[in-house]
Design an enzyme around this catalytic site. Structure first.
Site, PDB file in Angstrom:
ATOM      1  N   ASP A  19       0.838  -1.204   0.000  1.00 11.41           N
ATOM      2  CA  ASP A  19       0.000   0.000   0.000  1.00 11.41           C
ATOM      3  C   ASP A  19       0.876   1.259   0.000  1.00 11.41           C
ATOM      4  OD1 ASP A  19      -2.337   1.445   0.053  1.00 11.41           O
ATOM      5  OD2 ASP A  19      -2.822   0.997   2.144  1.00 11.41           O
ATOM      6  N   ASN A  67     -10.359  -3.372  -7.114  1.00  6.54           N
ATOM      7  CA  ASN A  67      -9.598  -2.299  -7.774  1.00  6.54           C
ATOM      8  C   ASN A  67     -10.164  -1.883  -9.138  1.00  6.54           C
ATOM      9  OD1 ASN A  67      -6.285  -3.248  -6.506  1.00  6.54           O
ATOM     10  ND2 ASN A  67      -7.813  -1.858  -5.665  1.00  6.54           N
TER      11      ASN A  67
END
Ligand code: V07
Length: 243
Positions: A19, A67
């Site tokens: 991340d 996503n």
């Protein structure tokens, strides 16, 4: 008191939620995709470092089933990264004897993207070193749901009795089944400050140690990996002392 041994226990399977690429880019006034590009280069650096440490499986969360909700331009860029990754780094992966595995819903990917991942798995299939395992278009709830469907079909077709279903039956129907004795991560690392699982490996992380760091993924170095491994090792030793 006897001197503490300085031996460290290397986790066999390490999983990483990579991340912070967007935040890394924002801090430098760069577009988000510049962060993704830097993040991609870091996958290779950390994979080599993990291999040198003696880690057997490195699973990296590259793209989740959620996503797709990102802006189209960003998704398109992300779908090009596997192609770039293997164009740039296949020689290094081969030299390092790394075997590539990709787990996820590959049939939903653009044809070229799917094809390069299949080619990479094929080209590295005889390598005997670390497995670099990409979770790509992966979601844990979907993985478990698919497993339940497959097991229910086996029951419906009379190949399996309900009371024969056990934890191994479930594990055998997950993407990680192919990893054999290293199916479950010993250590999960999440970069960039968030402390959540985000639908990653829900079943397989049941007993794993979690290490969180504020470092954004593009800035995460081999030294940070070693620190996480050391934290893991210290926790293992304390736990071991109670047994
Ligand atoms: C992606 C770079 C790493 C940080 C997370 C988001 C952006 C490597 C790959 C990849 C995936 C499959 C494969 C080979 C390489 C990748 C996406 C995003 C979608 F077979 N990095 N990376 N894929 N980022």
């Amino acid at each position: 008191m006897a001197a503490q041994s300085d031996e460290i226990t290397i986790p066999k399977h390490v999983a990483i939620i990579m991340d912070g690429n967007g935040r890394w880019a924002k801090a430098r006034h760069l577009p988000r995709v510049a962060g993704h590009k830097e993040g991609m280069d870091n996958v290779k650096r950390i994979a080599i470092a993990a291999s040198h440490l003696g880690i057997k499986v490195l699973t990296v969360y590259a793209f989740s089933t959620e996503n797709w909700r990102r802006p189209t331009d960003e998704v398109n860029y992300l779908m090009g990264l596997p192609v770039r990754f293997f164009n740039h780094y296949m020689p290094d992966l081969m030299a390092e004897n790394v075997r590539v595995n990709v787990m996820g819903y590959l049939d939903e990917l653009p044809a070229q993207t799917r094809q390069v991942t299949l080619d990479a798995m094929d080209q590295t299939k005889n390598n005997t070193g670390m497995v670099l395992n990409f979770a790509f278009n992966y979601g844990a709830r979907k993985e478990i749901t698919t497993a339940v469907q497959q097991i229910a079909s086996a029951v419906a077709e009379g190949q399996l009795a309900v009371d024969e279903i056990n934890e191994k039956t479930v594990a055998d129907h997950l993407f990680t089944a192919s990893l054999g004795k290293w199916q479950d991560p010993d250590l999960l690392i999440r970069t960039s400050g968030e402390e959540r699982l985000s639908n990653f490996l829900l079943w397989q992380l049941a007993y794993s140690e979690f290490v969180f760091t504020d470092v954004h993924w593009p800035d995460f170095t081999s030294r940070d990996l070693e620190k996480a491994v050391q934290t893991f090792s210290h926790r293992q030793r304390r736990y071991g002392g109670l047994k």
